[in-house]
Write an enzyme that holds these catalytic residues in place. Structure first.
Site, PDB file in Angstrom:
ATOM      1  CG  ASP A  73      -9.516  -3.048   8.247  1.00 21.45           C
ATOM      2  OD1 ASP A  73     -10.344  -2.821   7.344  1.00 21.45           O
ATOM      3  OD2 ASP A  73      -9.842  -3.321   9.413  1.00 21.45           O
ATOM      4  CE1 TYR A  74      -6.146  -6.015   5.164  1.00 19.74           C
ATOM      5  CE2 TYR A  74      -6.389  -6.122   2.785  1.00 19.74           C
ATOM      6  CZ  TYR A  74      -6.549  -6.693   4.028  1.00 19.74           C
ATOM      7  OH  TYR A  74      -7.099  -7.945   4.126  1.00 19.74           O
ATOM      8  CD  GLN A 101      -7.697  -6.864  -1.615  1.00 19.73           C
ATOM      9  OE1 GLN A 101      -7.241  -7.531  -0.699  1.00 19.73           O
ATOM     10  NE2 GLN A 101      -7.476  -7.141  -2.893  1.00 19.73           N
ATOM     11  CG  PHE A 102     -10.515  -4.918   3.093  1.00 13.30           C
ATOM     12  CD1 PHE A 102     -11.849  -5.063   3.451  1.00 13.30           C
ATOM     13  CD2 PHE A 102      -9.947  -5.864   2.241  1.00 13.30           C
ATOM     14  CE1 PHE A 102     -12.603  -6.122   2.972  1.00 13.30           C
ATOM     15  CE2 PHE A 102     -10.694  -6.921   1.759  1.00 13.30           C
ATOM     16  CZ  PHE A 102     -12.045  -7.046   2.123  1.00 13.30           C
ATOM     17  CD  GLU A 161      -1.634  -2.449   1.400  1.00 13.55           C
ATOM     18  OE1 GLU A 161      -2.396  -3.389   1.071  1.00 13.55           O
ATOM     19  OE2 GLU A 161      -0.518  -2.635   1.957  1.00 13.55           O
ATOM     20  CG  HIS A 187     -10.773  -8.141   6.225  1.00 12.12           C
ATOM     21  ND1 HIS A 187     -10.128  -9.053   7.038  1.00 12.12           N
ATOM     22  CD2 HIS A 187     -10.191  -8.242   5.007  1.00 12.12           C
ATOM     23  CE1 HIS A 187      -9.216  -9.694   6.330  1.00 12.12           C
ATOM     24  NE2 HIS A 187      -9.226  -9.215   5.096  1.00 12.12           N
ATOM     25  CG  PHE A 245      -3.165   2.226   9.218  1.00 14.39           C
ATOM     26  CD1 PHE A 245      -3.319   3.523   9.684  1.00 14.39           C
ATOM     27  CD2 PHE A 245      -4.253   1.370   9.292  1.00 14.39           C
ATOM     28  CE1 PHE A 245      -4.519   3.950  10.230  1.00 14.39           C
ATOM     29  CE2 PHE A 245      -5.455   1.787   9.834  1.00 14.39           C
ATOM     30  CZ  PHE A 245      -5.589   3.086  10.304  1.00 14.39           C
TER      31      PHE A 245
END
Length: 334
Positions: free
Chosen positions: A82-83, A79-80, A57, A126, A85
């Site tokens: 949560d990813y 993609q989410f 990311e 997620h 960061f």
């Protein structure tokens, strides 16, 4: 269209109009993305404009910043949420600062899209709602749609914006309007999962809220999925609540908020994210600063809990009618 189809259409409309737009992210090319938002775009526009990125990311965001500075208009998918960061430093330290660092000589016209929030039993990795982090970043606009019409119009407006925009797309309402009358997914989707979405090009202004429901007794501030919860809870409890769909949290439409709270004298804020330092705290502060002498009761927040998102307890964590209803009634009684 449902929200997925509306977002796909926004990509299609803008890519047909502007050859400088490129779309990339994890699995968004041949596969069309985990949630199928980019389905069919690679086949139509080719692998040089719609392509897959490595699972990195930080690299996705950094590449997007470089493309934007070079003259392209990248639309990146994380993609989410949560990813996101690993790309946090690039967004905070680079994308949001370049206009200021160069005294306006350079800008970063890029869009970062990401699904966020609960509703799919995704658990801790997620389902998070990290919008408050991005609301805290100077130079970053933060958008959260609640319906397909706004999702398409806001994405087009974001692509046309000369500065970086992060769009959080609520997964719970990707496939249709959520039936907010229930705390659990007994009947998770309304009978008609689609909404009217105009064909072709149109924009929904970034920074302008919508009055989703007019009322006199109180103001409920919400965004994303929580707009549907607020509407259903007010209806089920027979409360004459005015529901404001913020649509954009940065810049926030303080004028619409102020006008509503001055009229009703009461304010409840609902969001899915954790409570402490959530964006609801900023909203409560703004309301107190702008409307103190008009308030007839304390501002109340109904939020997620200060824990990681629990898989097995998702529908207890999720703010629903069982928690919002009593809060609305308590505010009326104060």
């Amino acid at each position: 269209m449902n929200m997925i189809e509306a977002l796909n259409d926004a990509h299609d409309v803008m890519m047909a109009r502007d050859p400088d737009i490129v779309v990339f992210g994890e699995d968004i090319g041949y596969f069309g993305g985990v949630f199928r938002v980019t389905a069919g775009l690679q086949k139509k526009y080719g692998k040089t404009r719609v392509f897959d990125a490595p699972i990195a990311e930080g690299g996705i965001v950094a590449a997007g910043i470089g493309m934007a500075l070079y003259g392209l208009k990248p639309v990146c998918e994380i993609q989410f949420a949560d990813y996101i960061f690993p790309g946090f430093d690039q967004i905070f330290s680079e994308a949001g600062r370049i206009r200021y660092r160069t005294a306006g000589e350079w800008s970063v016209p890029m869009v970062i899209r990401t699904p966020y929030g609960g509703g799919i039993f995704g658990g801790q990795t997620h389902s998070q709602s990290p919008e408050a982090f991005f609301a805290h970043m100077p130079g970053i606009k933060t958008v959260i749609p609640s319906n397909p019409h706004d999702a398409k119009g806001l994405l087009i407006a974001a692509i046309e914006d000369p500065d970086p925009v992060v769009i959080f797309e609520p997964k719970r309402i990707y496939n249709g309007p959520f039936d907010g009358h229930h705390d659990r997914p007994v009947t998770p989707w309304a009978k008609d999962p689609r909404a009217e979405v105009p064909e072709g090009h149109y924009t929904v202004p970034i920074g302008k809220a919508a009055v989703a429901r007019e009322g006199e007794a109180m103001t409920v501030l919400a965004y994303g999925t929580m707009v549907h919860v607020a509407l259903a809870t007010a209806e089920d409890n027979g409360i004459d609540a005015e529901v404001i769909d913020l649509r954009t949290i940065v810049p926030v439409d303080i004028e619409t908020i102020e006008a509503s709270v001055r009229k009703t004298g009461r304010c409840v804020i609902i969001h899915e994210a954790t409570r402490t330092s959530g964006f609801g705290a900023e909203l409560a502060s703004l309301v107190q600063e702008r409307c103190f002498y008009h308030l007839e009761a304390p501002v109340v927040r109904v939020t997620g809990y200060d824990t990681p998102y629990p898989h097995s307890m998702e529908w207890t964590y999720f703010p629903g009618p069982a928690r919002l209803g009593p809060a609305l009634k308590a505010v009326l009684e104060d």
